[in-house]
Scaffold this active site. Structure first.
Site, PDB file in Angstrom:
ATOM      1  CB  THR A 216      71.572 -22.718  55.003  1.00  0.00           C
ATOM      2  OG1 THR A 216      72.066 -22.610  53.684  1.00  0.00           O
ATOM      3  CG2 THR A 216      70.150 -22.220  55.073  1.00  0.00           C
ATOM      4  NE  ARG A 244      72.060 -23.506  43.787  1.00  0.00           N
ATOM      5  CZ  ARG A 244      71.932 -23.729  45.084  1.00  0.00           C
ATOM      6  NH1 ARG A 244      71.924 -22.705  45.927  1.00  0.00           N
ATOM      7  NH2 ARG A 244      71.803 -24.942  45.568  1.00  0.00           N
ATOM      8  CB  THR A 267      70.724 -26.593  56.081  1.00  0.00           C
ATOM      9  OG1 THR A 267      72.052 -26.412  55.582  1.00  0.00           O
ATOM     10  CG2 THR A 267      70.763 -27.605  57.211  1.00  0.00           C
ATOM     11  N   GLY A 268      71.170 -27.952  53.121  1.00  0.00           N
ATOM     12  CA  GLY A 268      71.796 -29.053  52.390  1.00  0.00           C
ATOM     13  C   GLY A 268      71.930 -28.718  50.928  1.00  0.00           C
ATOM     14  N   GLY A 270      70.742 -27.901  47.866  1.00  0.00           N
ATOM     15  CA  GLY A 270      69.427 -27.362  47.527  1.00  0.00           C
ATOM     16  C   GLY A 270      68.707 -28.022  46.369  1.00  0.00           C
TER      17      GLY A 270
HETATM   18  N1  ASP Z   1      70.394 -25.307  50.918  1.00  0.00           N
HETATM   19  C1  ASP Z   1      71.260 -24.226  50.559  1.00  0.00           C
HETATM   20  C2  ASP Z   1      71.252 -24.059  49.058  1.00  0.00           C
HETATM   21  O1  ASP Z   1      71.273 -25.050  48.361  1.00  0.00           O
HETATM   22  C3  ASP Z   1      72.651 -24.420  51.027  1.00  0.00           C
HETATM   23  C4  ASP Z   1      72.795 -24.721  52.490  1.00  0.00           C
HETATM   24  O2  ASP Z   1      71.927 -25.311  53.092  1.00  0.00           O
HETATM   25  O3  ASP Z   1      73.799 -24.319  53.078  1.00  0.00           O
HETATM   26  O4  ASP Z   1      71.276 -22.952  48.604  1.00  0.00           O
END
Ligand code: ASP
Length: 350
Positions: A216, A244, A267-268, A270
């Site tokens: 992200t 989702r 980011t992570g 989610g």
């Molecule tokens: N946080 C984002 C999600 O869960 C994914 C990501 O950070 O790459 O959609």
């Protein structure tokens, strides 16, 4: 009885007097905190391009160079706007658009695929000065989801719009629309195929596999007027099911900005960021516990999130220009630009 009547007014006066002293003291504390947060730092831009299991041994020098170059380009693009006196929001959107247009990151072109094999994108922005915010979720045909989030904030009475409705709105605002295939890349298609294989193999741990990399993108900026802004844009997570929605378009989870505390982009994984209101929690702890942005980000990402089993990271920036880039994964594409100098990092120990 008479003596008693004489004591009552004395008691009342002394109670009023002591409460005045207390009020004065409280005011002094509030004032000194406000003074502290009013010390505006120099223009700053912080960005991320996703966190995850990013290891040097899995990178080619060319690939690493490509990431560093693109992160630097995003920083230079956003920072140039700040230098010209532009707003933190303009800088955030411009920096994110550079990354949305690059297949290196999981946003715009290069977004990850859903279980059904298409790209569904989420994005959000928040203005730390006005407290206004905008977001789009599950959109499939808007070329720049971050731009659409900005339009929702500026040109609608709403905060979040999803799916076909958000797309109709974006089109009405004159934004560029594309076919869903515009976002697709071979690399992400392969990632979906692998995820589907893992899923079919009941003996392997799909969650563990999914953890390998996110991607992200996000940005937080401070402009010359001392205003903060934050934004996040994503394709979500590989193999996500229809409809989702992750944390990225959710204000308080993946994005938050407030001049008196800080700006955050996350980011992570989610679901963990939503359940723990990560972005807002970092800002709230700064206010309620009177701690620094670095301490607050560390507490939430390294303790609270780790305890719950959530992986990922955040970039944060306060009004004085203090930066936190905290993550509990092995790496996070990230960088900042301040005093005219850009710094870009990928791995943990950089
Ligand atoms: N946080 C984002 C999600 O869960 C994914 C990501 O950070 O790459 O959609």
């Amino acid at each position: 009885m008479k003596a008693y009547l004489r004591i009552v007014p004395i008691l009342i006066v002394s109670i009023l007097f002591t409460s005045c002293i207390k009020d004065e003291k409280t005011e002094q504390i509030v004032e000194s905190k406000a003074e502290k947060s009013n010390k505006v730092g120099s223009i700053t831009l912080v960005i991320h391009g996703g966190a995850g299991t990013i290891l040097k041994k899995n990178m080619t020098p060319e690939k690493e160079q490509a990431y560093r170059k693109k992160l630097d380009e995003a920083l230079q693009t956003g920072y140039a706007i700040l230098e010209e006196g532009g707003t933190s929001m303009s800088a955030v959107v411009a920096a994110i658009q550079v990354m949305e247009e690059s297949p290196l990151f999981n946003s715009g072109i290069g977004a990850v695929y859903t279980h059904e094999g298409r790209n569904e994108l989420d994005a959000s922005v928040m203005d730390g000065n006005t407290g206004k915010a905008g977001a789009v979720a599950g959109v499939t045909t808007i070329k720049s989801p971050i731009r659409a989030a900005l339009e929702v904030m500026n040109n609608s009475p709403h905060v979040m719009m999803a799916g076909p409705g958000a797309e109709t709105f974006a089109e009405e605002q004159g934004l560029e629309m594309v076919d869903n295939s515009y976002f697709g890349t071979e690399r992400r298609k392969k990632a979906l195929e692998k995820a589907l294989e893992k899923e079919a193999d009941k003996t392997s741990d799909l969650l563990q596999y999914q953890d390998w990399k996110y991607g992200t993108v996000g940005a937080v900026a401070l402009d010359k007027d001392g205003n903060l802004a934050a934004g996040t844009s994503t394709g979500g997570m590989t193999n996500k099911r229809y409809g989702r929605i992750g944390d990225s378009p959710i204000i308080g989870a993946g994005t938050f900005a407030e001049n008196i505390s800080c700006g955050v982009s996350a980011t992570g994984h989610g679901e963990y960021f939503i359940r723990n209101a990560v972005a807002y929690d970092i800002a709230a702890r700064m206010k309620y516990l009177n701690i620094s942005v670095e301490e607050s980000a560390k507490e939430v990402i390294q303790k609270k999130l780790v305890d719950k089993g959530g992986s990922g990271g955040v970039i944060c920036l306060d009004r004085s220009g203090n930066i936190a880039m905290e993550f509990n994964t092995l790496g996070m594409y990230r960088g900042y630009m301040q005093n005219g100098e850009a710094h870009v990092f990928i791995y943990k120990n950089e």
